[in-house]
Design a protein around this motif. Structure first.
Motif, PDB file in Angstrom:
ATOM      1  N   HIS A  97       0.869  -1.323   0.097  1.00 46.70           N
ATOM      2  CA  HIS A  97       0.173   0.096  -0.033  1.00 46.70           C
ATOM      3  C   HIS A  97       0.742   1.347  -0.072  1.00 46.70           C
ATOM      4  O   HIS A  97       1.252   1.672   0.901  1.00 46.70           O
ATOM      5  N   PRO A  98       1.038   1.952  -1.043  1.00 42.93           N
ATOM      6  CA  PRO A  98       1.940   3.145  -1.402  1.00 42.93           C
ATOM      7  C   PRO A  98       1.699   4.064  -0.252  1.00 42.93           C
ATOM      8  O   PRO A  98       2.709   4.672   0.461  1.00 42.93           O
ATOM      9  N   PRO A  99       0.406   4.202   0.199  1.00 43.19           N
ATOM     10  CA  PRO A  99       0.298   5.277   0.980  1.00 43.19           C
ATOM     11  C   PRO A  99       0.951   5.243   2.491  1.00 43.19           C
ATOM     12  O   PRO A  99       1.086   6.028   3.268  1.00 43.19           O
ATOM     13  N   ARG A 102       3.912   3.407   2.933  1.00 39.00           N
ATOM     14  CA  ARG A 102       5.185   3.649   2.713  1.00 39.00           C
ATOM     15  C   ARG A 102       5.983   4.691   3.897  1.00 39.00           C
ATOM     16  O   ARG A 102       5.337   5.705   3.960  1.00 39.00           O
TER      17      ARG A 102
END
Lengths: 378, 378, 378, 378
Positions: free
Chosen positions: C65-67, C69
């Motif tokens: 989930h990039p958010p 990172r």
């Protein structure tokens, strides 16, 4: 550098008298395979014999390719090949080289759409891929970028149709080499430009591709939720199409690829620092001279309206490559744009074009769809 | 090159005690203006006074910006400005410089989101635009790329928030300059890198942008039917953001822009041929050192999974810049990727970030949205 | 029909004094699970303990989930659950009912996002799914559509968060039932409308959904190449969300779903032939009365500008449901539109909303993101 | 109800001997006009004389329509019409009726693509539009939905080509009327079904359309930033195509339209509550009987694979209408799906089809493009 200079191999008058040949498509359930089926079904000189798909054997070809719904043809097992005049292989990279002897047992002419026979030597192949199963065929295969080496194709037994990103890039850059704007005068290979060209400043090629380049398979990265709206670095360095480009143009290019939100299409932007001063008029002259008689190359370099430069949308569904350029005086740079439909000009269309030449048909036979306007994501 | 080295201007502890100031947004019906309204409405230290829009005067701000539906605020005429502490100007290029005296009559601090005050001199401005109406302000204005020149911002009267494409490009390239990987050691300007850097090999920057960069207006080229699925060369040479980049980095870049199918987002791919040999470890060290304490910069350079490099999707709606790189040993090239949300980090978010610093608030105040996954076209 | 009438369970003043509780997310690598992690990470009263994912155990949550990172949290095995106050289960349908005893061993409160506990009886479940593993829990579970049955939620042990398409549909239709415009007066179930309502003319519900409803997996049908630009009938009849809707509203609906080109979002258009004459003013009165105090329902029914009716774009990333309507006098029809973000209001956001009420927090805690404008495919 | 029963007006054998006629396109710079130019350019029996566009007079037709780049043809002023055999009018609604006398001065046959001559009487026209300028022509015009009323078209002077949404809807519903599944037996009008049909339960039609339906113009609502990813109620009630549908089928339908994210395409989902019990076999029999000999109708109703029901993607660029259905036993409902390319089957393709019949050419002449797979947003 003589290939592109010869005229089209057959006139329309010759074409009308041409006979029909039989053809089969191996690997027909993929995107390129389906496109081949569609093109051959509408082609005046091909009679489709078989379409193979291990996974879909027994099903109608329309079950995977909606445009073929209503067609009687059903998939057969890949191993049950009947004799045909021409065999089109649209299998994943690595399959054709393992079956090439088998292919020639059933067909006089093999047109391979994979990368298996595009490079000249096993050493080159090893440098970019993982060992070649049938190296003896490499020298026999004719690489096909018809605009640039059509003289090699008449009567060819084994045709290695050029790759999508390489096709876009080479067609864009070729006139600069041909007219000495970049790279100096050099010896040709495969109808290509040079064995070796110099220059300290590398050409930078930034390519944007659609999701169909990933093939008909799945995976999380290519799911709609993850891939919609992306600008995603993809093979940012070391892309295998560099090998084809370098072989053809005789110079390495610094190549980077991005996935963007379209399905069909490849757009190559090449940043070139020419050997000496060049004007926009010089560029127009060079590109016009290289391509003015080409049925499948269209120049787009400025002008007015919405579509001023090459765009994948403008060629979606067609065998046309749009090529254009702009001059950047403050950076002494030429920016070259080229756009193709990767499934057509970059794959199935180019294969049919090459086969047309190899077999003496009119070059444009079966390839006359002009495209759509408007069109969404191509 | 000292600006970026200083710590954040205010700690969270300081922030909790900070007072609230009044702010208005001029040009609030555009995309950047609407984003400013949304950010200020959720900000702990700003109290929105006015939002101006000539075309929508009298209407609620929610009539143009759905996220603001339910808000009481209504647009006022641009000329009816009341006194505030801070005035944000989100007007088209060329408007602020004509009204700058008027702005300072009503506000102590002006944060301008346009290009009007980004360049240092009238001569530079004239070279890229068409004559400056208020050249005396150019030297007074502080260009804001907070990560790289935050030391200049506390107490600034006039802030020129950095442009979207320039922000993406500069944030990507800066560590290479800072750590001597490209461009040598040079004198700084505006907190930037250099007055002049050498090297024969130009940096090539290929930027992909979404449709929101064109603003809230219309026109055939930006209509959905014509713009969907495009890879469209847009300002292929001579893009005005070159001026900002050149001013900040002290070197010209060969800049080309493409419109692609997304709404928000700018993705800059910079192709750099470094001064000498460099390893991937060197790059990691450089980028980590430059950005490890930055709240709004996130490194993405390889790894596994779907999102390996910077992508606009991954930062949509946030004030985060993703920065990453890849090494191309065969071409002695470094490919740098940077991705931002052009409406946020490239415009309204960066402006609020700069204002937070100027006014002594915590840098991240009001800017903590983390983004969404999955998200379509951002 | 009393649930919705009660005021919000906790005031903001109460909320400030609320304690923090621990929470874990089972099935955290999926889309709903990732959204839960993001919401809980930004929530003033939740402290995330664990995030489970069999496939990603050991990896950071930011790897999927990039958010997220930069977050320290790493996935753990689904079986290694530690004690927490609240367990959110975002597993595929059928998983929770097999692990529900285990869940209650580690948690006081379980909020389930799947369909496992939404129906009242095993018989209902069997009619739409395939046999229930823990039927005793069906009667204990509180179905959660907070706007309509918030009175049931304070102190609930097991919460079955409403399904996305059902949520959109029910929120759109409810005021018509509540105010006697359709369906007559009836007894309530689960805070819902009726055990049985009459009328010969069925309500037709035509729902359009984004690709995130298919989850984080892959497959040919959900690949970008096949799913881009679709209007694809999907579960054209017999959609399982009919069961929820029928249970809640007490009347069957003729439900059909289409996949369209967006990632997030569900838009329900309900075609209703009311029991008697109705004016647009009557509709406004009914909808205003039903929803005027709701923090997460926004009416959009006409007006000017681009966004006149509910649209998924306008609520992307938010916990807001937009609801609107139009009158069709010539067909004596009311057309009701409702739009939500299926990952938020239709899943993770609604689950957090329900948990806020169950635990006595302010209803809007952690759910205040207002959305973006412009935004592409949400 | 006899029109559709007659065989195709001309066999392929006849077609080969057909002569070439001259044709002009008025309003050729719009989307339908450009498509007409493309179809006529590739048509064996039409020779394009003129293409008019006030705004683009003097420019090449390729300047607005990329697929026509390289064509010699240039736009002329709309008022400079030369004599031709057939005039195609692709002007906005309201233009043709003001120029119809002028059109017949230069052409023997006029094929109008607008709504101007689709309704039978001035009273009907007034009820949906704003007064008719040439009511005398209404009775003379032949409404063209060739599958359903081809018998009316041979030799017709004035052809009113059916509208896009009406075409999709009517083709989907017609077999239900023809075979008494809905609506009873009635008298026909215009080759259509009935003057009046009964039944208390209205048919609900929910249509999803692409951005090309809005035409080649601009405006904020159709800008890419605002229209990307939408599910936007559009003419939610009172859509003018209801008039055509009602006239043809003899019953009102409750019609609602949504804009979704595609460029080309219209997809109609009709919810029908049949007069009595019906099985899926009954439906197959009815639809097969109605359409089995139709070259431009393809049934898609279940099956396996990705494409099970009609989808606009599957017919993009073609003159094919896909029609399918599903049975909903629990709601005693038939759901009918129909999908067309609105620019082709819904406009230019249908006009050429009608002209082919009117002039005695093979019905499929110039309309044989099979479509693409994969294709993005069509």
């Amino acid at each position: 550098m003589t290939g592109g200079a010869s005229a089209a191999a057959a006139t329309d008058a010759d074409d009308a008298a041409a006979e029909t040949v039989t053809a089969s498509v191996v690997g027909a359930s993929g995107f390129a395979g389906g496109e081949l089926l569609r093109l051959l079904a509408g082609h005046p000189h091909f009679d489709i014999q078989q379409a193979t798909s291990r996974q879909n054997a027994g099903k109608s070809v329309g079950s995977t390719h909606p445009p073929l719904r209503g067609t009687e043809l059903r998939y057969t097992e890949p191993t049950d090949l009947e004799s045909v005049d021409v065999l089109f292989a649209a299998t994943p990279h690595g399959v054709s080289m393992g079956r090439i002897d088998e292919f020639f047992e059933v067909a006089d002419t093999v047109v391979d759409l994979s990368a298996d026979f595009r490079l000249d030597t096993a050493a080159q192949y090893d440098a970019w891929y993982d060992g070649h199963d049938a190296p003896a065929y490499l020298a026999k295969a004719e690489y096909a970028l018809p605009e640039l080496n059509r003289a090699n194709l008449p009567g060819a037994d084994l045709i290695a149709s050029g790759g999508c990103n390489a096709t876009a890039t080479i067609l864009g850059l070729y006139p600069l080499f041909e007219h000495g704007i970049f790279g100096g005068e050099t010896g040709a290979t495969d109808g290509g430009v040079a064995d070796e060209v110099g220059g300290d400043e590398r050409i930078v090629v930034d390519v944007k591709v659609g999701s169909s380049e990933g093939g008909a398979g799945g995976g999380a990265a290519s799911s709609h939720a993850e891939r919609s709206g992306v600008v995603r670095p993809y093979a940012p360095t070391g892309h295998r199409h560099e090998a084809e480009i370098e072989q053809f143009l005789g110079t390495p290019v610094a190549f980077t690829c991005h996935a963007v939100d379209m399905v069909r299409g490849a757009s190559a932007t090449s940043h070139v620092f020419p050997d000496g001063p060049v004007s926009k008029g010089d560029l127009w002259s060079a590109y016009r001279e290289s391509y003015e008689d080409e049925p499948f190359v269209r120049l787009a370099a400025g002008g007015s309206g919405v579509y001023r430069y090459p765009e994948p949308k403008a060629v979606a569904g067609t065998n046309v490559a749009e090529v254009g350029f702009e001059l950047d005086p403050s950076n002494e740079r030429v920016v070259v744009f080229s756009a193709i439909d990767n499934v057509m000009k970059g794959s199935a269309g180019q294969a049919v074009h090459a086969a047309n030449i190899a077999l003496g048909f009119a070059e444009t036979a079966g390839l006359d769809f002009a495209g759509l306007h408007p069109v969404g994501s191509p």
